[in-house]
Scaffold this motif. Structure first.
Motif, PDB file in Angstrom:
ATOM      1  N   ALA A  81     -33.055  45.227  19.655  1.00 13.23           N
ATOM      2  CA  ALA A  81     -31.917  44.984  20.541  1.00 13.23           C
ATOM      3  C   ALA A  81     -32.463  44.365  21.818  1.00 13.23           C
ATOM      4  CB  ALA A  81     -31.162  46.268  20.844  1.00 13.23           C
ATOM      5  N   ARG A  82     -32.048  43.140  22.089  1.00 13.27           N
ATOM      6  CA  ARG A  82     -32.532  42.444  23.288  1.00 13.27           C
ATOM      7  C   ARG A  82     -32.135  43.191  24.561  1.00 13.27           C
ATOM      8  NH1 ARG A  82     -34.379  37.291  23.716  1.00 13.27           N
ATOM      9  NH2 ARG A  82     -33.512  36.848  21.672  1.00 13.27           N
ATOM     10  N   SER A  83     -30.932  43.740  24.578  1.00 14.27           N
ATOM     11  CA  SER A  83     -30.484  44.455  25.770  1.00 14.27           C
ATOM     12  C   SER A  83     -29.581  45.614  25.378  1.00 14.27           C
ATOM     13  CB  SER A  83     -29.742  43.514  26.722  1.00 14.27           C
ATOM     14  OG  SER A  83     -28.610  42.982  26.093  1.00 14.27           O
ATOM     15  N   GLY A  84     -29.861  46.767  25.938  1.00 16.69           N
ATOM     16  CA  GLY A  84     -29.002  47.921  25.743  1.00 16.69           C
ATOM     17  C   GLY A  84     -29.021  48.491  24.337  1.00 16.69           C
ATOM     18  N   ALA A  85     -28.245  49.539  24.185  1.00 22.06           N
ATOM     19  CA  ALA A  85     -28.127  50.204  22.893  1.00 22.06           C
ATOM     20  C   ALA A  85     -27.131  49.458  22.013  1.00 22.06           C
ATOM     21  CB  ALA A  85     -27.667  51.642  23.099  1.00 22.06           C
ATOM     22  N   VAL A  86     -27.302  49.603  20.731  1.00 24.18           N
ATOM     23  CA  VAL A  86     -26.391  48.995  19.761  1.00 24.18           C
ATOM     24  C   VAL A  86     -25.315  50.025  19.426  1.00 24.18           C
ATOM     25  CG1 VAL A  86     -26.190  48.011  17.453  1.00 24.18           C
ATOM     26  CG2 VAL A  86     -28.222  47.537  18.821  1.00 24.18           C
ATOM     27  N   PRO A  87     -24.045  49.667  19.533  1.00 25.47           N
ATOM     28  CA  PRO A  87     -22.977  50.612  19.183  1.00 25.47           C
ATOM     29  C   PRO A  87     -23.075  51.045  17.712  1.00 25.47           C
ATOM     30  CG  PRO A  87     -22.093  48.663  20.290  1.00 25.47           C
ATOM     31  CD  PRO A  87     -23.529  48.379  19.986  1.00 25.47           C
ATOM     32  N   PRO A  88     -22.520  52.197  17.364  1.00 21.75           N
ATOM     33  CA  PRO A  88     -22.583  52.676  15.977  1.00 21.75           C
ATOM     34  C   PRO A  88     -21.736  51.860  15.005  1.00 21.75           C
ATOM     35  CG  PRO A  88     -21.302  54.183  17.331  1.00 21.75           C
ATOM     36  CD  PRO A  88     -21.887  53.164  18.256  1.00 21.75           C
ATOM     37  N   THR A  89     -20.757  51.139  15.527  1.00 20.41           N
ATOM     38  CA  THR A  89     -19.958  50.244  14.698  1.00 20.41           C
ATOM     39  C   THR A  89     -19.866  48.890  15.409  1.00 20.41           C
ATOM     40  OG1 THR A  89     -17.869  50.966  15.675  1.00 20.41           O
ATOM     41  CG2 THR A  89     -18.578  52.104  13.661  1.00 20.41           C
ATOM     42  N   LEU A  90     -19.862  47.834  14.621  1.00 19.93           N
ATOM     43  CA  LEU A  90     -19.785  46.484  15.164  1.00 19.93           C
ATOM     44  C   LEU A  90     -18.730  45.694  14.413  1.00 19.93           C
ATOM     45  CD1 LEU A  90     -23.595  45.554  15.284  1.00 19.93           C
ATOM     46  CD2 LEU A  90     -22.162  46.318  17.186  1.00 19.93           C
ATOM     47  N   VAL A  91     -18.082  44.782  15.109  1.00 21.05           N
ATOM     48  CA  VAL A  91     -17.160  43.842  14.490  1.00 21.05           C
ATOM     49  C   VAL A  91     -17.813  42.469  14.625  1.00 21.05           C
ATOM     50  CG1 VAL A  91     -14.857  42.843  14.512  1.00 21.05           C
ATOM     51  CG2 VAL A  91     -15.173  45.261  15.085  1.00 21.05           C
ATOM     52  N   VAL A  92     -18.166  41.882  13.483  1.00 19.14           N
ATOM     53  CA  VAL A  92     -18.899  40.622  13.452  1.00 19.14           C
ATOM     54  C   VAL A  92     -17.959  39.500  13.014  1.00 19.14           C
ATOM     55  CG1 VAL A  92     -20.826  39.380  12.399  1.00 19.14           C
ATOM     56  CG2 VAL A  92     -21.054  41.828  12.916  1.00 19.14           C
ATOM     57  N   PRO A  93     -17.662  38.561  13.922  1.00 18.02           N
ATOM     58  CA  PRO A  93     -16.800  37.437  13.553  1.00 18.02           C
ATOM     59  C   PRO A  93     -17.607  36.392  12.780  1.00 18.02           C
ATOM     60  CG  PRO A  93     -17.475  37.219  15.839  1.00 18.02           C
ATOM     61  CD  PRO A  93     -18.060  38.511  15.334  1.00 18.02           C
ATOM     62  N   LEU A  94     -17.098  35.975  11.640  1.00 14.51           N
ATOM     63  CA  LEU A  94     -17.778  34.938  10.868  1.00 14.51           C
ATOM     64  C   LEU A  94     -17.418  33.565  11.410  1.00 14.51           C
ATOM     65  CD1 LEU A  94     -17.467  36.246   7.207  1.00 14.51           C
ATOM     66  CD2 LEU A  94     -19.184  36.756   8.944  1.00 14.51           C
ATOM     67  N   TRP A  95     -18.242  32.600  11.116  1.00 14.67           N
ATOM     68  CA  TRP A  95     -18.020  31.225  11.537  1.00 14.67           C
ATOM     69  C   TRP A  95     -16.703  30.733  10.957  1.00 14.67           C
ATOM     70  CZ3 TRP A  95     -20.267  26.258   9.279  1.00 14.67           C
ATOM     71  CH2 TRP A  95     -20.294  25.229  10.227  1.00 14.67           C
ATOM     72  N   LYS A  96     -15.821  30.224  11.784  1.00 14.77           N
ATOM     73  CA  LYS A  96     -14.478  29.816  11.350  1.00 14.77           C
ATOM     74  C   LYS A  96     -14.476  28.577  10.468  1.00 14.77           C
ATOM     75  CE  LYS A  96     -12.108  31.588  15.424  1.00 14.77           C
ATOM     76  NZ  LYS A  96     -11.240  31.212  16.545  1.00 14.77           N
ATOM     77  N   MET A  97     -15.553  27.840  10.410  1.00 14.27           N
ATOM     78  CA  MET A  97     -15.590  26.599   9.636  1.00 14.27           C
ATOM     79  C   MET A  97     -15.754  26.823   8.133  1.00 14.27           C
ATOM     80  SD  MET A  97     -15.064  24.265  11.865  1.00 14.27           S
ATOM     81  CE  MET A  97     -15.647  22.731  11.169  1.00 14.27           C
ATOM     82  N   TRP A  98     -16.213  28.009   7.724  1.00 12.18           N
ATOM     83  CA  TRP A  98     -16.357  28.263   6.285  1.00 12.18           C
ATOM     84  C   TRP A  98     -14.995  28.237   5.615  1.00 12.18           C
ATOM     85  CZ3 TRP A  98     -20.932  27.152   5.359  1.00 12.18           C
ATOM     86  CH2 TRP A  98     -22.047  27.737   5.948  1.00 12.18           C
ATOM     87  N   HIS A  99     -14.932  27.722   4.413  1.00 13.75           N
ATOM     88  CA  HIS A  99     -13.707  27.706   3.610  1.00 13.75           C
ATOM     89  C   HIS A  99     -13.660  28.999   2.784  1.00 13.75           C
ATOM     90  CE1 HIS A  99     -12.642  23.383   4.111  1.00 13.75           C
ATOM     91  NE2 HIS A  99     -13.929  23.292   4.382  1.00 13.75           N
ATOM     92  N   PHE A 100     -12.971  30.007   3.295  1.00 10.28           N
ATOM     93  CA  PHE A 100     -12.865  31.288   2.609  1.00 10.28           C
ATOM     94  C   PHE A 100     -11.429  31.773   2.638  1.00 10.28           C
ATOM     95  CE2 PHE A 100     -17.337  32.028   4.255  1.00 10.28           C
ATOM     96  CZ  PHE A 100     -17.934  31.756   3.048  1.00 10.28           C
TER      97      PHE A 100
END
Length: 149
Positions: A81-100
């Motif tokens: 972790a570059r800075s601070g603590a990592v939360p126990p849950t994360l919401v990761v946004p995917l790249w919007k350009m993928w066709h899914f």
């Protein structure tokens, strides 16, 4: 399939109109990562440009679209972790350009632990592709992280 990456690669390869990115070496993606975590995908969702939930399994992402697919991760271990603590849950946004479609991503997401290479305040993928790595690469990734500690 065991890993979402294998599924994504298959989806990318079979879509004639799919957006693509140049391949990057693991060393490059790790170097760009602000956070490296062991986690699993608890669920996959989609939001529209206003942040409202999209539930239609046929709803799409891709160039010109405004929908965003997100991984909801349960963090098991922070390897870096570059800075601070990592939360126990994360919401990761995917790249919007993928066709899914939302439904395809929900079906393909593996519940198994993986290593996620993330960056920034939004915990975005460190690179649009190959940011989710199999656990078998943990020792190699830790070795790549050693000089950064």
């Amino acid at each position: 399939m065991r890993y979402l990456l294998a599924s994504l690669a298959l989806l990318w390869a079979t879509s004639a109109s799919a957006t693509s990115v140049a391949p990057r070496l693991l060393e490059q993606i790790v170097a760009d990562a602000d956070y490296v975590v062991v986690a699993n995908i608890e669920r996959v969702d989609m939001i529209d440009r206003r942040g409202r939930a999209v539930t239609d399994p046929e709803a799409r992402t891709g160039p010109g679209g405004t929908n965003e697919i997100r991984f909801h991760l349960k963090v098991k271990e922070a390897l870096f972790a570059r800075s601070g603590a990592v939360p126990p849950t994360l919401v990761v946004p995917l790249w919007k350009m993928w066709h899914f479609t939302l439904g395809d991503m929900q079906e393909q997401a593996s519940k198994e632990d993986s290593i996620f290479l993330l960056k920034g305040d939004r915990f975005e993928p460190a690179y649009p592709a190959d940011f989710q790595r199999p656990m078998e690469e943990k020792a190699r990734i830790k070795k790549l992280l050693a000089p950064r500690r």
